[in-house]
Design a protein around this motif. Sequence first.
Motif, PDB file in Angstrom:
ATOM      1  N   LEU A  82      -3.079 109.691 -88.432  1.00 61.41           N
ATOM      2  CA  LEU A  82      -2.129 108.589 -88.616  1.00 61.41           C
ATOM      3  C   LEU A  82      -1.167 108.504 -87.436  1.00 61.41           C
ATOM      4  CD1 LEU A  82      -0.510 106.410 -90.151  1.00 61.41           C
ATOM      5  CD2 LEU A  82       0.581 108.261 -91.438  1.00 61.41           C
TER       6      LEU A  82
ATOM      7  N   THR B 166       3.071  99.666 -97.521  1.00 62.70           N
ATOM      8  CA  THR B 166       2.660  98.609 -96.606  1.00 62.70           C
ATOM      9  C   THR B 166       2.292  97.342 -97.362  1.00 62.70           C
ATOM     10  OG1 THR B 166       1.066  98.038 -94.859  1.00 62.70           O
ATOM     11  CG2 THR B 166       0.244  99.358 -96.674  1.00 62.70           C
TER      12      THR B 166
ATOM     13  N   TYR C  40      -6.024 105.200 -96.927  1.00 55.26           N
ATOM     14  CA  TYR C  40      -5.931 104.149 -95.910  1.00 55.26           C
ATOM     15  C   TYR C  40      -6.636 102.876 -96.383  1.00 55.26           C
ATOM     16  CZ  TYR C  40      -4.796 108.218 -92.982  1.00 55.26           C
ATOM     17  OH  TYR C  40      -4.231 109.363 -92.478  1.00 55.26           O
TER      18      TYR C  40
ATOM     19  N   SER D  87      -2.338 113.562 -91.216  1.00 56.63           N
ATOM     20  CA  SER D  87      -1.117 113.019 -90.617  1.00 56.63           C
ATOM     21  C   SER D  87      -1.208 112.880 -89.102  1.00 56.63           C
ATOM     22  CB  SER D  87       0.079 113.903 -90.993  1.00 56.63           C
ATOM     23  OG  SER D  87       0.352 113.796 -92.377  1.00 56.63           O
TER      24      SER D  87
ATOM     25  N   VAL E  10       4.262 111.046 -87.881  1.00 57.48           N
ATOM     26  CA  VAL E  10       4.561 110.527 -89.212  1.00 57.48           C
ATOM     27  C   VAL E  10       3.582 111.128 -90.213  1.00 57.48           C
ATOM     28  CG1 VAL E  10       5.691 108.372 -88.538  1.00 57.48           C
ATOM     29  CG2 VAL E  10       3.198 108.466 -88.633  1.00 57.48           C
TER      30      VAL E  10
ATOM     31  N   LEU F 100       6.107  97.561 -93.547  1.00 57.51           N
ATOM     32  CA  LEU F 100       5.551  98.895 -93.354  1.00 57.51           C
ATOM     33  C   LEU F 100       6.669  99.922 -93.456  1.00 57.51           C
ATOM     34  CD1 LEU F 100       3.120 100.722 -92.472  1.00 57.51           C
ATOM     35  CD2 LEU F 100       3.856 100.332 -90.106  1.00 57.51           C
TER      36      LEU F 100
ATOM     37  N   LEU G 243       7.144 104.221 -93.299  1.00 55.41           N
ATOM     38  CA  LEU G 243       6.532 105.519 -93.041  1.00 55.41           C
ATOM     39  C   LEU G 243       7.604 106.598 -93.043  1.00 55.41           C
ATOM     40  CD1 LEU G 243       4.115 104.542 -90.112  1.00 55.41           C
ATOM     41  CD2 LEU G 243       3.491 104.909 -92.510  1.00 55.41           C
TER      42      LEU G 243
ATOM     43  N   MET H  17       3.485 106.557 -97.922  1.00 55.91           N
ATOM     44  CA  MET H  17       3.390 105.376 -97.069  1.00 55.91           C
ATOM     45  C   MET H  17       3.510 104.132 -97.939  1.00 55.91           C
ATOM     46  SD  MET H  17       0.002 106.507 -94.844  1.00 55.91           S
ATOM     47  CE  MET H  17      -0.960 106.796 -96.344  1.00 55.91           C
TER      48      MET H  17
ATOM     49  N   ASN I 118       1.238 111.206 -93.769  1.00 60.28           N
ATOM     50  CA  ASN I 118       0.427 110.291 -94.573  1.00 60.28           C
ATOM     51  C   ASN I 118       0.516 110.602 -96.064  1.00 60.28           C
ATOM     52  OD1 ASN I 118      -1.234 112.544 -94.951  1.00 60.28           O
ATOM     53  ND2 ASN I 118      -3.122 111.442 -94.519  1.00 60.28           N
TER      54      ASN I 118
END
Length: 236
Positions: A164, A123, A77, A161, A116, A106, A108, A121, A118
Amino acid sequence: MIPHLIHQIWLGESGGSSPPSTFQQAAASWRHHHHDWEYRLWGSAEIRQLFAAARPELQGLYDAYPYWVQRADAARYLILHRYGGIYADLDILCERSFEFIGNCDLVLAPTKPLGVSNDLMATEAGHPLFRRLLDELPSSYHRWQKPWVLPHFQIMCGTGSLHLSRVFAMVEDHTPVRLLSNSEYGHGNIDEALVRHIDGNTWAGWDTHALIFLQRRWKRSLLGVLIILVLLVFLL
Protein backbone atom coordinates in the motif's frame (compact mmCIF):
# COMPACT_ATOMS: atom_id res chain seq x y z
CA MET A 1 -17.84 10.85 -0.77
CA ILE A 2 -17.25 7.80 1.38
CA PRO A 3 -20.42 5.69 1.70
CA HIS A 4 -21.75 4.50 5.06
CA LEU A 5 -20.40 0.97 4.78
CA ILE A 6 -18.16 -0.92 7.20
CA HIS A 7 -16.27 -3.96 5.95
CA GLN A 8 -14.36 -6.58 7.90
CA ILE A 9 -12.92 -9.94 6.85
CA TRP A 10 -12.72 -13.36 8.48
CA LEU A 11 -11.45 -16.10 6.19
CA GLY A 12 -11.53 -18.83 8.82
CA GLU A 13 -8.00 -19.90 7.93
CA SER A 14 -6.50 -18.27 11.02
CA GLY A 15 -8.48 -20.37 13.48
CA GLY A 16 -12.13 -21.38 13.45
CA SER A 17 -15.13 -20.74 11.26
CA SER A 18 -16.07 -17.61 13.21
CA PRO A 19 -13.96 -14.91 14.88
CA PRO A 20 -12.98 -15.35 18.54
CA SER A 21 -14.99 -13.47 21.15
CA THR A 22 -12.47 -10.62 21.47
CA PHE A 23 -12.73 -9.93 17.74
CA GLN A 24 -16.52 -10.19 17.85
CA GLN A 25 -16.57 -7.57 20.61
CA ALA A 26 -14.37 -5.30 18.52
CA ALA A 27 -16.70 -5.79 15.53
CA ALA A 28 -19.66 -4.90 17.75
CA SER A 29 -17.98 -1.61 18.65
CA TRP A 30 -18.12 -0.54 14.99
CA ARG A 31 -21.83 -1.30 14.81
CA HIS A 32 -22.41 0.46 18.15
CA HIS A 33 -20.90 3.74 16.95
CA HIS A 34 -22.50 3.55 13.49
CA HIS A 35 -26.13 2.53 14.04
CA ASP A 36 -27.36 3.56 10.60
CA TRP A 37 -24.36 2.28 8.63
CA GLU A 38 -24.36 -1.01 6.76
CA TYR A 39 -21.99 -3.57 8.27
CA ARG A 40 -20.63 -6.59 6.42
CA LEU A 41 -18.33 -9.37 7.57
CA TRP A 42 -16.85 -10.97 4.47
CA GLY A 43 -16.05 -14.68 4.30
CA SER A 44 -13.96 -16.72 1.89
CA ALA A 45 -16.82 -17.80 -0.40
CA GLU A 46 -18.14 -14.24 -0.82
CA ILE A 47 -14.67 -12.92 -1.59
CA ARG A 48 -14.07 -15.57 -4.24
CA GLN A 49 -17.38 -14.66 -5.86
CA LEU A 50 -16.37 -11.00 -5.86
CA PHE A 51 -13.03 -11.73 -7.53
CA ALA A 52 -14.80 -13.87 -10.14
CA ALA A 53 -17.20 -11.03 -10.92
CA ALA A 54 -14.95 -7.98 -10.62
CA ARG A 55 -11.33 -9.03 -11.27
CA PRO A 56 -11.30 -12.58 -12.71
CA GLU A 57 -7.74 -12.11 -14.01
CA LEU A 58 -6.55 -11.97 -10.37
CA GLN A 59 -8.24 -15.18 -9.24
CA GLY A 60 -5.21 -17.33 -10.03
CA LEU A 61 -2.96 -15.01 -8.06
CA TYR A 62 -5.42 -14.94 -5.16
CA ASP A 63 -5.32 -18.74 -4.98
CA ALA A 64 -1.53 -18.81 -5.36
CA TYR A 65 -0.81 -16.77 -2.25
CA PRO A 66 0.82 -19.09 0.31
CA TYR A 67 -0.44 -17.15 3.34
CA TRP A 68 -4.09 -16.53 4.17
CA VAL A 69 -3.35 -12.95 5.24
CA GLN A 70 -2.21 -12.16 1.69
CA ARG A 71 -5.64 -13.19 0.45
CA ALA A 72 -7.20 -10.99 3.14
CA ASP A 73 -5.01 -8.08 2.01
CA ALA A 74 -5.95 -8.48 -1.65
CA ALA A 75 -9.61 -8.85 -0.73
CA ARG A 76 -9.77 -5.60 1.24
CA TYR A 77 -8.43 -3.65 -1.73
CA LEU A 78 -11.02 -5.19 -4.05
CA ILE A 79 -13.90 -4.69 -1.60
CA LEU A 80 -13.05 -1.03 -1.08
CA HIS A 81 -12.56 -0.40 -4.78
CA ARG A 82 -15.89 -2.00 -5.63
CA TYR A 83 -18.05 -0.67 -2.80
CA GLY A 84 -16.15 2.02 -0.89
CA GLY A 85 -16.63 2.58 2.84
CA ILE A 86 -14.44 1.76 5.83
CA TYR A 87 -12.28 -1.33 6.14
CA ALA A 88 -10.96 -2.25 9.60
CA ASP A 89 -9.09 -5.32 10.80
CA LEU A 90 -10.91 -7.33 13.44
CA ASP A 91 -8.31 -6.41 16.07
CA ILE A 92 -9.25 -2.72 15.84
CA LEU A 93 -11.87 -1.50 18.30
CA CYS A 94 -13.87 1.61 17.40
CA GLU A 95 -13.97 4.32 20.08
CA ARG A 96 -15.87 7.07 18.24
CA SER A 97 -17.99 7.63 15.16
CA PHE A 98 -16.35 8.17 11.78
CA GLU A 99 -19.12 10.48 10.59
CA PHE A 100 -16.48 13.17 9.98
CA ILE A 101 -15.20 11.31 6.90
CA GLY A 102 -18.38 12.07 4.96
CA ASN A 103 -16.72 14.87 2.99
CA CYS A 104 -13.53 12.92 2.31
CA ASP A 105 -12.64 10.74 -0.66
CA LEU A 106 -9.79 8.86 1.03
CA VAL A 107 -8.70 8.33 4.65
CA LEU A 108 -5.51 6.49 5.61
CA ALA A 109 -3.53 5.95 8.80
CA PRO A 110 0.24 6.53 9.08
CA THR A 111 2.43 3.74 10.39
CA LYS A 112 5.98 3.53 11.71
CA PRO A 113 8.74 3.86 10.68
CA LEU A 114 7.16 5.25 7.50
CA GLY A 115 4.29 4.74 5.12
CA VAL A 116 0.61 4.01 5.69
CA SER A 117 -1.20 1.04 7.19
CA ASN A 118 -3.71 -1.20 5.45
CA ASP A 119 -5.47 -2.29 8.66
CA LEU A 120 -7.72 0.80 8.67
CA MET A 121 -8.73 2.53 5.43
CA ALA A 122 -11.72 4.45 4.12
CA THR A 123 -12.50 5.47 0.56
CA GLU A 124 -15.12 6.30 -2.00
CA ALA A 125 -16.04 3.51 -4.40
CA GLY A 126 -13.88 3.25 -7.50
CA HIS A 127 -10.99 5.28 -6.09
CA PRO A 128 -7.96 5.11 -8.43
CA LEU A 129 -5.60 4.25 -5.56
CA PHE A 130 -7.38 0.96 -4.97
CA ARG A 131 -7.52 0.16 -8.67
CA ARG A 132 -3.76 0.72 -8.77
CA LEU A 133 -3.28 -1.44 -5.66
CA LEU A 134 -5.03 -4.30 -7.44
CA ASP A 135 -3.16 -3.71 -10.70
CA GLU A 136 0.19 -3.82 -8.87
CA LEU A 137 -0.46 -7.07 -7.00
CA PRO A 138 1.10 -9.32 -9.69
CA SER A 139 4.33 -7.30 -9.84
CA SER A 140 4.62 -7.22 -6.04
CA TYR A 141 4.07 -10.98 -5.95
CA HIS A 142 6.82 -11.69 -8.48
CA ARG A 143 9.15 -9.25 -6.76
CA TRP A 144 8.80 -10.56 -3.21
CA GLN A 145 7.52 -14.14 -3.36
CA LYS A 146 11.00 -15.66 -3.33
CA PRO A 147 12.23 -18.61 -1.24
CA TRP A 148 15.02 -16.51 0.29
CA VAL A 149 12.71 -13.68 1.38
CA LEU A 150 11.41 -13.92 4.94
CA PRO A 151 7.64 -14.56 5.13
CA HIS A 152 7.24 -11.25 6.99
CA PHE A 153 8.48 -9.31 3.96
CA GLN A 154 6.67 -11.55 1.47
CA ILE A 155 3.47 -10.54 3.24
CA MET A 156 4.19 -6.91 4.07
CA CYS A 157 5.74 -6.04 0.70
CA GLY A 158 3.74 -8.40 -1.46
CA THR A 159 0.25 -7.43 -0.33
CA GLY A 160 0.40 -5.65 3.04
CA SER A 161 1.11 -2.17 4.32
CA LEU A 162 4.36 -1.79 2.38
CA HIS A 163 2.57 -2.68 -0.85
CA LEU A 164 0.00 0.00 0.00
CA SER A 165 2.74 2.48 0.94
CA ARG A 166 4.64 1.90 -2.30
CA VAL A 167 1.58 2.37 -4.49
CA PHE A 168 0.37 5.36 -2.47
CA ALA A 169 3.77 6.99 -2.97
CA MET A 170 3.22 6.68 -6.74
CA VAL A 171 -0.02 8.67 -6.65
CA GLU A 172 0.35 10.75 -3.48
CA ASP A 173 1.14 14.04 -5.23
CA HIS A 174 -2.23 14.11 -7.02
CA THR A 175 -4.36 12.18 -4.52
CA PRO A 176 -6.15 14.23 -1.82
CA VAL A 177 -6.10 12.25 1.41
CA ARG A 178 -7.09 12.76 5.03
CA LEU A 179 -4.30 11.24 7.11
CA LEU A 180 -5.29 10.30 10.64
CA SER A 181 -3.07 11.65 13.40
CA ASN A 182 -1.19 9.21 15.62
CA SER A 183 -3.64 9.98 18.42
CA GLU A 184 -6.67 9.38 16.19
CA TYR A 185 -5.09 6.08 15.16
CA GLY A 186 -4.84 5.04 18.80
CA HIS A 187 -1.15 5.79 19.40
CA GLY A 188 -1.20 8.96 21.47
CA ASN A 189 -3.70 11.05 23.39
CA ILE A 190 -6.50 8.64 24.30
CA ASP A 191 -9.00 11.51 24.39
CA GLU A 192 -8.50 11.96 20.64
CA ALA A 193 -8.50 8.27 19.73
CA LEU A 194 -10.95 7.08 17.10
CA VAL A 195 -9.82 3.48 17.47
CA ARG A 196 -7.94 1.22 19.85
CA HIS A 197 -5.77 -1.72 18.87
CA ILE A 198 -6.28 -4.98 20.74
CA ASP A 199 -4.15 -8.13 20.67
CA GLY A 200 -4.13 -9.48 17.14
CA ASN A 201 -1.37 -10.24 14.62
CA THR A 202 -2.94 -13.63 13.97
CA TRP A 203 -0.80 -13.82 10.82
CA ALA A 204 2.54 -13.14 12.51
CA GLY A 205 5.12 -15.92 12.30
CA TRP A 206 8.43 -16.50 14.04
CA ASP A 207 10.23 -13.96 11.86
CA THR A 208 7.73 -11.20 12.62
CA HIS A 209 7.98 -11.88 16.35
CA ALA A 210 11.78 -11.91 16.10
CA LEU A 211 11.83 -8.57 14.28
CA ILE A 212 9.50 -7.04 16.86
CA PHE A 213 11.66 -8.41 19.69
CA LEU A 214 14.83 -6.95 18.19
CA GLN A 215 13.21 -3.63 17.33
CA ARG A 216 11.99 -3.13 20.88
CA ARG A 217 15.41 -3.80 22.35
CA TRP A 218 17.78 -2.47 19.72
CA LYS A 219 15.93 0.50 18.29
CA ARG A 220 19.16 2.25 17.39
CA SER A 221 20.95 -0.86 16.24
CA LEU A 222 22.29 -1.73 12.83
CA LEU A 223 19.23 -3.90 12.29
CA GLY A 224 16.96 -0.88 12.60
CA VAL A 225 19.07 1.03 10.09
CA LEU A 226 19.01 -1.88 7.64
CA ILE A 227 15.24 -2.23 7.89
CA ILE A 228 14.77 1.48 7.19
CA LEU A 229 17.13 1.26 4.20
CA VAL A 230 15.16 -1.69 2.82
CA LEU A 231 11.93 0.26 3.21
CA LEU A 232 13.39 3.33 1.50
CA VAL A 233 14.66 1.28 -1.43
CA PHE A 234 11.29 -0.44 -1.67
CA LEU A 235 9.32 2.82 -1.67
CA LEU A 236 11.52 4.65 -4.17
